[in-house]
Design a protein around this motif. Sequence first.
Motif, short mmCIF file in Angstrom:
data_model
loop_
_atom_site.label_atom_id
_atom_site.label_comp_id
_atom_site.label_asym_id
_atom_site.label_seq_id
_atom_site.Cartn_x
_atom_site.Cartn_y
_atom_site.Cartn_z
N GLU A 130 0.82 -1.22 0.00
CA GLU A 130 0.00 0.00 0.00
C GLU A 130 0.84 1.27 0.00
O GLU A 130 0.35 2.34 -0.37
CB GLU A 130 -0.93 0.01 1.22
CG GLU A 130 -2.01 -1.04 1.20
CD GLU A 130 -1.53 -2.40 1.69
OE1 GLU A 130 -2.36 -3.31 1.82
OE2 GLU A 130 -0.31 -2.55 1.95
N ALA A 133 1.41 1.46 -3.91
CA ALA A 133 0.28 1.21 -4.80
C ALA A 133 -0.98 1.97 -4.39
O ALA A 133 -1.93 2.06 -5.17
CB ALA A 133 -0.03 -0.29 -4.84
N VAL A 136 -5.72 -0.68 -1.59
CA VAL A 136 -6.04 -1.89 -2.35
C VAL A 136 -7.14 -2.64 -1.62
O VAL A 136 -7.36 -2.46 -0.43
CB VAL A 136 -4.80 -2.79 -2.55
CG1 VAL A 136 -3.74 -2.09 -3.38
CG2 VAL A 136 -4.23 -3.23 -1.21
N PRO A 175 -5.91 -2.41 -6.82
CA PRO A 175 -5.89 -0.98 -6.47
C PRO A 175 -7.27 -0.37 -6.66
O PRO A 175 -7.87 -0.45 -7.75
CB PRO A 175 -4.88 -0.39 -7.46
CG PRO A 175 -3.98 -1.54 -7.81
CD PRO A 175 -4.89 -2.74 -7.84
N TRP A 202 0.93 -0.63 -12.98
CA TRP A 202 0.26 0.20 -11.98
C TRP A 202 1.17 1.30 -11.45
O TRP A 202 0.73 2.43 -11.18
CB TRP A 202 -0.26 -0.64 -10.82
CG TRP A 202 -1.04 0.21 -9.86
CD1 TRP A 202 -0.70 0.58 -8.60
CD2 TRP A 202 -2.28 0.88 -10.15
NE1 TRP A 202 -1.64 1.43 -8.07
CE2 TRP A 202 -2.62 1.63 -9.01
CE3 TRP A 202 -3.12 0.92 -11.25
CZ2 TRP A 202 -3.78 2.39 -8.94
CZ3 TRP A 202 -4.27 1.68 -11.20
CH2 TRP A 202 -4.59 2.41 -10.05
#
Length: 240
Positions: A130, A133, A136, A175, A202
Amino acid sequence: MASSQMQRNGAGQANVAARVASKVKDALRSDKAFEAGSLALSARIAGAAAAAVVDLPVEARRELGKRQGELARGIRRLVKAFSDEPFVGKIELDLPENVAPSTGEGLGEIVSGEEGERLLSDIAVARRLEDWAGPVAGATELSRDYGVPRSTLNHWHHAGEVVALLKGTRNHVYPVEQFVDGRPARGLAAISALAGNSRIAWFWLSRPNAALSGRKPIDVLKQDRVDEVVDVARAYFDAQ
């Protein structure tokens, strides 16, 4: 204010250059007259030229249109001038005539896979998914909080229409930022295919991009501007 305007203009020109370069590269890819290196360079030069022209006043564009032959000759002279200066941008070193050959230290001790993992773990820095990204969610959370049926999510996953990130050894998370009204943004499959890896895709999608006026590609995709984002992604990943 003037600085902000200059930044916006610069970002817009970079966007034009990237899109034109990508389209030129695609158009000439099958032309046998271009080798890989010359194709990429020609595409970038075309993009730079288009970016320089796009913001010119109407009168200036008309004048250039009347002097296309002169313009073409000027471009050839400019390219030749750069190619005739092999040491531009390089540092000349005063090397001794006799240099002792170096044999290096050679290979280190060969260790087992388990020992290699242990040594790596000693220097590796743990980082949560996290942290890079963003938020999520797993299949259960998406079903409960966003109304996405597991069967639909599974279909999107196998069709490559959603970005799925492996968390742990077997579990995938998604995500949250990629969803619009309970559906993944259009164009994610094309970006993932260009990147060749969901994590790389991503990471690129979730970072501000100068060719998109400093916006994150995922935000532009969510505005349904798929072709624009795919063109920028193709220019970026093709150059890798």
